[in-house]
Write a protein that holds these residues in place. Structure first.
Motif, PDB file in Angstrom:
ATOM      1  N   GLU A 160       3.584  -7.117 -16.833  1.00 10.92           N
ATOM      2  CA  GLU A 160       3.125  -7.357 -18.213  1.00 10.92           C
ATOM      3  C   GLU A 160       3.511  -6.216 -19.140  1.00 10.92           C
ATOM      4  N   THR A 161       3.220  -5.001 -18.728  1.00 10.62           N
ATOM      5  CA  THR A 161       3.503  -3.876 -19.630  1.00 10.62           C
ATOM      6  C   THR A 161       4.997  -3.712 -19.840  1.00 10.62           C
ATOM      7  N   MET A 190      12.241   2.229 -20.669  1.00 10.66           N
ATOM      8  CA  MET A 190      12.123   1.378 -21.847  1.00 10.66           C
ATOM      9  C   MET A 190      11.659   2.168 -23.071  1.00 10.66           C
ATOM     10  N   ARG A 191      10.755   3.129 -22.877  1.00  4.98           N
ATOM     11  CA  ARG A 191      10.327   3.929 -24.032  1.00  4.98           C
ATOM     12  C   ARG A 191      11.505   4.730 -24.584  1.00  4.98           C
ATOM     13  N   SER A 192      12.297   5.264 -23.679  1.00  3.67           N
ATOM     14  CA  SER A 192      13.479   6.006 -24.128  1.00  3.67           C
ATOM     15  C   SER A 192      14.477   5.079 -24.823  1.00  3.67           C
ATOM     16  N   ALA A 193      14.634   3.887 -24.291  1.00  2.00           N
ATOM     17  CA  ALA A 193      15.549   2.925 -24.904  1.00  2.00           C
ATOM     18  C   ALA A 193      15.082   2.551 -26.302  1.00  2.00           C
ATOM     19  N   LEU A 194      13.777   2.374 -26.461  1.00  2.00           N
ATOM     20  CA  LEU A 194      13.250   2.047 -27.785  1.00  2.00           C
ATOM     21  C   LEU A 194      13.531   3.168 -28.774  1.00  2.00           C
ATOM     22  N   ARG A 195      13.388   4.413 -28.322  1.00  2.00           N
ATOM     23  CA  ARG A 195      13.689   5.543 -29.207  1.00  2.00           C
ATOM     24  C   ARG A 195      15.168   5.544 -29.585  1.00  2.00           C
ATOM     25  N   HIS A 247       7.287   1.611 -11.342  1.00  2.00           N
ATOM     26  CA  HIS A 247       6.806   1.223 -12.667  1.00  2.00           C
ATOM     27  C   HIS A 247       7.014   2.344 -13.673  1.00  2.00           C
ATOM     28  N   GLU A 248       6.780   3.567 -13.244  1.00  2.00           N
ATOM     29  CA  GLU A 248       6.950   4.693 -14.147  1.00  2.00           C
ATOM     30  C   GLU A 248       8.414   4.853 -14.570  1.00  2.00           C
TER      31      GLU A 248
END
Lengths: 236, 236
Positions: A163-164, A88-93, A81-82
């Motif tokens: 979900e997250t 995904m957080r990196s992709a969003l950035r 999960h991590e």
DNA sequence: CCTACCGATCGGTAGG
DNA sequence: CCTACCGATCGGTAGG
């Protein structure tokens, strides 16, 4: 990002400490070791799959003993999960930076009176190209294992973990829709925009299966080809 | 392939045969039992992945005991390979039928003097639509688990097994290229045909991840949308 | 983070 | 195809 990693072997140790050489107590590389595990896990999960990768594989990849990953993660699934959440957080950035760079290049062009484009905002086609290019970056650059793991191993998450991750995914996919709607209005996209987004993202995501970084051509060229495949030429 | 497998329980046992009730000896379901295993394995491999599916899961799904699948298959991997090979052979048949039906409908139209299409052969756009439609059938129809397993689990094959599957895959992908080349010549496809094939097949293959048979609309509509996404309108 | 370990599960087999 | 079983491996833990 280069943190100070002092092995500090000389600062204390009156005699020789038992066991193998230890780092000094002020060497807080906790996060570092943890990140190493995450990167090793991402690479292994991508290449062998989550279920086929043992926690021993991951430990060995960073030179740990078999039980040690569980000092950093409460379970193998938490590690998976991590990987996905960080990916995904990196992709969003990366996506946000790409869109920001696109806008700024247009602002700059406008500031010097360069108004050939007719409007202040980037064209929908340029915006789609930027989204496609950023997406290929996220998926295909050497060492970009995190998002591919998310794409191909989300079945292994618990419903709560899912979900997250799905929330992050929705956030990532959001900017595509208005761009496709603009293209639809311009008559350069002849398809339901929601289905078009699913099909386009699928075409890009599948590149993980066949793209070869060593001989596959540049991601710029690939982005151009994809753009020309999905949108029609400007109306005369 | 139905060999004679006489359990011989009746030729000896004069009273009640031991164990649970048996089917009559003339019920030769060897191939049947084997096919049942293959179908159960395909469904489990698709839903949970190959590595996360135990041979006990597969045995239980068809009411066998844990060791019994190994009477039919020499290993779990051999079962996986058989799922993929059968899936691809079936896909090749379906694709061939679709192309044949397309040609025949044109022959028939021509036979009654219906020559509005201007030529005997189906148009490249119609051919692409037929290929897309057949592909969705192969991937998305209820119970179509075999090819999705191949698409998503080929990493788990041995190199030798992979060779035979890749050969079938190449055969399947062959008819797409001339069709795309025709469309390219017509000016309805503005992209390198080889890359276009990879991207288009990727878009279709990814539908396995999001398509919902209960509420996802018909495969005919989906094929139309995909076709309009990939090829440009006819030149005026 | 290592050592030493546990219970569970897994793919696979012998023998009928 | 079942019964009974094996060795290997797995995720995870206690205790330091």
């Amino acid at each position: 990002m280069s943190e100070t990693l002092d092995t500090g072997l000389l600062t204390e140790a009156p005699r020789r400490p038992r066991g193998r050489p230890r780092k000094s107590p002020d060497d807080r590389d906790e996060g570092n070791r943890r990140q190493l595990l995450i990167h090793a896990a991402a690479a292994l999960f991508r290449n062998k799959g989550f279920a086929a990768t043992s926690t021993r594989d991951i430990a060995a990849a960073v030179g740990m003993q078999s039980g040690s990953p569980f000092y950093h993660f409460k379970s193998k699934g938490a590690l998976l999960h991590e990987v996905m959440a960080q990916g995904m957080r990196s992709a969003l950035r990366q996506q946000a930076l790409a869109l920001q760079a696109l806008r700024q290049s247009h602002d700059a062009a406008q500031a010097v009176g360069d108004e050939y484009s007719g409007g202040a905002a980037p064209s929908p086609a340029e915006a789609l190209r930027a989204l496609i290019r950023a997406h290929f970056d996220i998926l295909l650059c050497p060492g970009s294992d995190f998002v591919p793991v998310m794409l191909y191993e989300w079945r292994s998450l618990t419903p709560r973990q899912r979900e997250t991750v799905v929330a992050l995914q929705r956030e990532y996919e959001a900017p595509w829709l208005p761009v496709l709607q603009d293209l639809h209005r311009q008559g350069r996209l002849h398809a339901n925009v929601h289905l078009a987004r699913l099909l386009i993202l699928g075409a890009l995501n599948w590149s993980v299966q066949w793209f070869n970084a060593e001989q596959g051509g540049s991601l710029d060229e690939l982005s151009d080809v994809a753009l020309r495949l999905f949108i029609h030429p400007e109306a005369a």
